[in-house]
Design a protein around this motif. Structure first.
Motif, mmCIF file in Angstrom:
data_model
loop_
_atom_site.group_PDB
_atom_site.id
_atom_site.type_symbol
_atom_site.label_atom_id
_atom_site.label_comp_id
_atom_site.label_asym_id
_atom_site.label_seq_id
_atom_site.Cartn_x
_atom_site.Cartn_y
_atom_site.Cartn_z
ATOM 1 N N ARG A 42 1.171 -1.288 -0.212
ATOM 2 C CA ARG A 42 0.198 -0.386 0.160
ATOM 3 C C ARG A 42 1.074 0.843 0.271
ATOM 4 O O ARG A 42 0.107 2.462 0.363
ATOM 5 C CB ARG A 42 -0.877 -0.412 0.795
ATOM 6 C CG ARG A 42 -2.225 -1.236 1.324
ATOM 7 C CD ARG A 42 -2.936 -1.146 2.133
ATOM 8 N NE ARG A 42 -3.607 -2.302 2.684
ATOM 9 C CZ ARG A 42 -4.529 -2.164 2.985
ATOM 10 N NH1 ARG A 42 -5.020 -1.645 4.439
ATOM 11 N NH2 ARG A 42 -5.509 -3.252 3.210
ATOM 12 N N GLY A 43 2.091 1.412 -0.256
ATOM 13 C CA GLY A 43 3.153 2.126 -0.274
ATOM 14 C C GLY A 43 3.806 1.490 -1.348
ATOM 15 O O GLY A 43 4.366 0.926 -1.840
ATOM 16 N N PRO A 44 5.007 2.855 -1.373
ATOM 17 C CA PRO A 44 6.166 2.984 -2.568
ATOM 18 C C PRO A 44 7.136 1.266 -1.611
ATOM 19 O O PRO A 44 7.339 1.023 -0.873
ATOM 20 C CB PRO A 44 7.392 4.197 -2.159
ATOM 21 C CG PRO A 44 5.895 5.220 -2.209
ATOM 22 C CD PRO A 44 5.011 4.370 -0.523
ATOM 23 N N VAL A 45 7.327 0.629 -2.728
ATOM 24 C CA VAL A 45 8.287 -0.320 -2.608
ATOM 25 C C VAL A 45 10.088 0.206 -2.526
ATOM 26 O O VAL A 45 10.391 0.763 -3.801
ATOM 27 C CB VAL A 45 8.531 -1.634 -3.632
ATOM 28 C CG1 VAL A 45 9.377 -2.573 -3.156
ATOM 29 C CG2 VAL A 45 6.714 -1.844 -3.401
ATOM 30 N N ASN A 46 10.264 0.403 -1.845
ATOM 31 C CA ASN A 46 11.865 0.576 -1.742
ATOM 32 C C ASN A 46 12.971 -0.297 -2.111
ATOM 33 O O ASN A 46 13.731 0.910 -3.112
ATOM 34 C CB ASN A 46 12.657 1.384 -0.128
ATOM 35 C CG ASN A 46 11.684 2.032 0.713
ATOM 36 O OD1 ASN A 46 11.163 2.867 0.203
ATOM 37 N ND2 ASN A 46 11.033 1.723 1.466
ATOM 38 N N ASN A 47 13.067 -0.640 -1.969
ATOM 39 C CA ASN A 47 14.130 -2.235 -2.855
ATOM 40 C C ASN A 47 13.628 -3.477 -2.565
ATOM 41 O O ASN A 47 12.469 -4.253 -2.048
ATOM 42 C CB ASN A 47 15.369 -1.931 -2.070
ATOM 43 C CG ASN A 47 15.366 -2.088 0.129
ATOM 44 O OD1 ASN A 47 14.988 -3.884 -0.349
ATOM 45 N ND2 ASN A 47 15.749 -1.278 0.901
ATOM 46 N N ILE A 48 14.149 -4.342 -3.122
ATOM 47 C CA ILE A 48 14.006 -5.865 -3.948
ATOM 48 C C ILE A 48 14.987 -6.865 -3.386
ATOM 49 O O ILE A 48 16.163 -6.208 -4.104
ATOM 50 C CB ILE A 48 12.941 -6.196 -4.507
ATOM 51 C CG1 ILE A 48 13.300 -5.895 -6.209
ATOM 52 C CG2 ILE A 48 11.491 -5.564 -4.880
ATOM 53 C CD1 ILE A 48 13.162 -5.772 -7.362
ATOM 54 N N GLN A 49 14.462 -8.199 -3.495
ATOM 55 C CA GLN A 49 15.930 -8.887 -3.380
ATOM 56 C C GLN A 49 16.064 -9.955 -4.012
ATOM 57 O O GLN A 49 14.603 -10.167 -2.963
ATOM 58 C CB GLN A 49 16.734 -8.775 -1.575
ATOM 59 C CG GLN A 49 18.447 -9.478 -1.182
ATOM 60 C CD GLN A 49 18.524 -9.386 -0.060
ATOM 61 O OE1 GLN A 49 17.936 -9.217 0.377
ATOM 62 N NE2 GLN A 49 20.039 -9.187 -0.458
ATOM 63 N N TRP A 50 16.120 -10.685 -4.506
ATOM 64 C CA TRP A 50 16.175 -12.213 -4.380
ATOM 65 C C TRP A 50 17.480 -13.418 -3.170
ATOM 66 O O TRP A 50 17.963 -12.782 -2.310
ATOM 67 C CB TRP A 50 16.965 -12.855 -5.603
ATOM 68 C CG TRP A 50 15.888 -12.806 -7.004
ATOM 69 C CD1 TRP A 50 16.251 -11.293 -7.739
ATOM 70 C CD2 TRP A 50 14.590 -12.997 -7.496
ATOM 71 N NE1 TRP A 50 15.403 -10.835 -8.577
ATOM 72 C CE2 TRP A 50 14.421 -12.466 -8.728
ATOM 73 C CE3 TRP A 50 13.728 -13.773 -7.080
ATOM 74 C CZ2 TRP A 50 14.086 -12.389 -9.462
ATOM 75 C CZ3 TRP A 50 12.797 -14.134 -7.726
ATOM 76 C CH2 TRP A 50 13.060 -13.378 -9.011
ATOM 77 N N CYS A 51 16.852 -14.615 -2.792
ATOM 78 C CA CYS A 51 16.921 -15.714 -1.285
ATOM 79 C C CYS A 51 19.201 -15.121 -2.029
ATOM 80 O O CYS A 51 18.860 -16.160 -3.393
ATOM 81 C CB CYS A 51 15.944 -16.343 -1.786
ATOM 82 S SG CYS A 51 16.870 -17.563 0.412
ATOM 83 N N PRO A 52 19.802 -15.286 -1.407
ATOM 84 C CA PRO A 52 21.072 -15.614 -2.056
ATOM 85 C C PRO A 52 21.403 -17.179 -2.324
ATOM 86 O O PRO A 52 22.253 -17.240 -2.447
ATOM 87 C CB PRO A 52 21.624 -15.072 -0.665
ATOM 88 C CG PRO A 52 20.689 -14.784 0.307
ATOM 89 C CD PRO A 52 18.948 -14.525 -0.219
ATOM 90 N N VAL A 53 20.348 -18.073 -1.160
ATOM 91 C CA VAL A 53 20.649 -19.398 -1.589
ATOM 92 C C VAL A 53 19.785 -19.939 -2.963
ATOM 93 O O VAL A 53 18.496 -19.910 -3.052
ATOM 94 C CB VAL A 53 20.463 -19.966 -0.428
ATOM 95 C CG1 VAL A 53 20.082 -21.437 -0.714
ATOM 96 C CG2 VAL A 53 20.774 -19.649 1.078
ATOM 97 N N SER A 54 20.785 -20.375 -3.521
ATOM 98 C CA SER A 54 20.172 -21.290 -5.099
ATOM 99 C C SER A 54 19.286 -21.663 -5.125
ATOM 100 O O SER A 54 18.240 -21.746 -5.880
ATOM 101 C CB SER A 54 21.094 -21.583 -5.631
ATOM 102 O OG SER A 54 22.426 -20.428 -5.845
ATOM 103 N N SER A 55 19.115 -22.952 -3.733
ATOM 104 C CA SER A 55 17.911 -23.626 -3.669
ATOM 105 C C SER A 55 16.183 -22.868 -3.380
ATOM 106 O O SER A 55 15.256 -23.443 -3.658
ATOM 107 C CB SER A 55 18.515 -24.809 -3.299
ATOM 108 O OG SER A 55 18.751 -24.200 -1.506
#
Length: 539
Positions: free
Chosen positions: A241-254
């Motif tokens: 419901r507000g601006p999204v500041n940042n995103i990140q994928w999970c660092p573990v490949s699986s």
């Protein structure tokens, strides 16, 4: 027979309907599952019993409706949209909304709180409806027989019994009705539970798929292929419901099918952004905007910090908080140490940065400089050094814009790195070469050497996007061939790292695109977030 007296409180709000409903056959059904004719309520049954009438002896059986007396006026509103002065009306024949008589299903943890007059409140009051069985075996409704706790005073329960005998609904002032609703919500009714997570409450365990995604499984055993520039939108994730500041994928490949998004709506979410595009869990641990959140290197925890100066480390498998701390400034950036995963550095609206130890929940080091705000932190040389970008733009800002620090001694290594009068809202490290890039408010990306003396390249500069004061992020592809950045006008720009030429422009958002990241395993998957509060997955 006593006369019917109806009270109308025109100043009060619309009340919740009593616990009764109509089945599809048009018969009214109370909490004890006893079926009554559509025009006969509790008060009319009590009058018939008093005058010698008979009550139904079985559930679901009743005398002919034509032989019954003229039903009394209903003292509640038949629909939730009626005004208080229209509550005195004759019963209708059409079916009404049916409230469940059993305990309602447990609400989802990320739904919003229900108001005081919502359906769960009426469903909770169904538990107070009981039947007192006489010696003859006929059920007698005791709907008005309340406990003494609902009506304060010594004579409250006796007055209610007298009114029940005379078949008159007692008048309850507006103030007492509000107190009853408040007491029901705060825990007097055991069947009611708050809906949705509030600040400081431990969330539920994360529903993680037991197996690895089929799309990721194909690329786990093979070496990372050449990055392909995406063209189409795979998922459009809406939920913040507000601006999204940042995103990140999970660092573990699986587990890299999970995507972390941080928003100004005081929450951060975990999505399944590869298989289904669904939200796995929403975390509401902060009382103000969440500016920064990071996956732990093990992929089982999330560290979050916000404008409430609070720090939380949440375990995804159990939903518990392994660490909680309170800083003395608003937090805007967080980074785990690349070697010692129990240590992290946080910065924000302060002239210093602090290194915390999760095991002791204490600050182990402080890094102080004559700055106003820390914008980003980037570790170099496997954690022995790190860089900090600051919000400083003045004549002498050359010694404060980007600063290199020694992690152990807290000493400045160099403060003569960036000599232009622009701030750098984000920093990123190249995955293969000893260089790093800085996003500047001069609407270009600058390239620097990652070893002392951290010289800036004069030959290569990535231009064409807009920053305009937003904290626009930048990132390199896992193979290092492409450079990705957002733009204040909503575009996503992809550059060739070697030639600094623009490879492709994606028009994906209507407002500023502030976060972009390539998938660590899949070579053609890209995630972007914007200031309008949505996240898009490209392929």
């Amino acid at each position: 027979m006593a006369s019917l007296v109806a009270y109308d409180d025109s100043d009060s709000e619309a009340e919740t309907e009593p616990a009764s409903s109509f089945n599809p056959a048009g018969q009214m059904k109370d909490a004890s599952d006893a079926i009554r004719p559509p025009g006969q309520d509790f008060a009319s049954e009590a009058l018939d019993a008093k005058d010698g009438g008979t009550l139904p002896t079985k559930h679901g059986s009743c005398e002919d409706a034509a032989s019954c007396r003229l039903p009394l006026a209903r003292l509640w509103s038949s629909d939730s949209g009626s005004c208080p002065n229209q509550r005195l009306q004759w019963p209708r024949t059409e079916p009404e909304v049916t409230f469940p008589t059993s305990q309602p299903a447990r609400p989802s943890l990320w739904t919003s709180h229900a108001p005081a007059g919502h359906v769960p409140l009426a469903a909770a009051r169904l538990k107070q409806v009981k039947l007192s069985w006489g010696t003859s075996g006929s059920p007698e409704p005791s709907f008005y027989a309340r406990t003494g706790s609902e009506t304060p005073g010594k004579n409250g329960s006796s007055l209610q019994r007298q009114w029940c005998k005379d078949c008159v609904v007692p008048y309850t002032p507006k103030r007492l009705r509000q107190l009853q609703a408040l007491s029901t919500e705060t825990g007097k009714s055991k069947d009611m539970e708050p809906q949705g997570p509030c600040a400081g409450r431990a969330p539920a365990p994360l529903c993680v798929a037991p197996k690895v995604s089929d799309f990721i499984q194909l690329c786990l055993d093979s070496q990372y292929k050449e990055t392909k520039i995406p063209r189409k939108v795979l998922f459009h994730l809406r939920g913040h419901r507000g601006p999204v500041n940042n995103i990140q994928w999970c660092p573990v490949s699986s587990k890299s099918h999970m995507l972390l998004s941080t928003s100004m709506d005081k929450t951060f979410k975990v999505w399944n952004a590869v298989d289904s595009g669904s939200c796995l869990q929403t975390y509401s641990l902060h009382s103000e905007a969440v500016r920064a959140a990071r996956w732990s290197p093990c992929g089982r925890r999330i560290l979050s910090g916000g404008f409430d100066s609070a720090l939380h480390l949440t375990d995804l498998e159990t939903g518990t908080q392994l660490f909680s701390g309170q800083s003395d400034f608003r937090i805007t950036t967080l980074k785990f140490h690349p070697r010692d995963h129990n240590v992290f550095i946080c910065g924000g609206f302060s002239s210093e940065m602090k290194a915390w130890d999760i095991r002791t929940s204490k600050v182990v080091r402080s890094y102080k400089a004559t700055i106003q705000q820390t914008l980003d932190i980037l570790f170099l040389r496997e954690g022995s050094e790190f860089l900090s970008s600051t919000d400083a733009s003045s004549r002498d800002s050359a010694d404060r814009t980007i600063i290199a620090w020694d992690f152990r001694s807290s000493a400045k290594i160099s403060n003569q790195i960036f000599h232009e009068r622009y701030t750098c809202p984000s920093l990123t490290l190249h995955p293969r070469e000893p260089v790093f890039l800085a996003q500047t408010n001069g609407n270009y990306l600058a390239l620097f050497s990652a070893v002392w003396p951290y010289r800036m390249s004069r030959r290569r500069r990535y231009e064409g996007h807009k920053v305009e004061g937003y904290s626009v992020g930048c990132e390199c592809s896992p193979d290092g061939d492409l450079l990705l950045t957002g733009s204040a006008d909503g575009r996503v720009l992809v550059y060739s790292f070697r030639t600094a030429s623009r490879a492709r422009t994606l028009h994906g958002h209507t407002q500023a695109c502030v976060g972009t990241t390539f998938h660590p395993v899949l070579p053609s998957l890209l995630a972007t977030c914007s200031w309008e509060g949505d996240v898009k997955i490209w392929h």
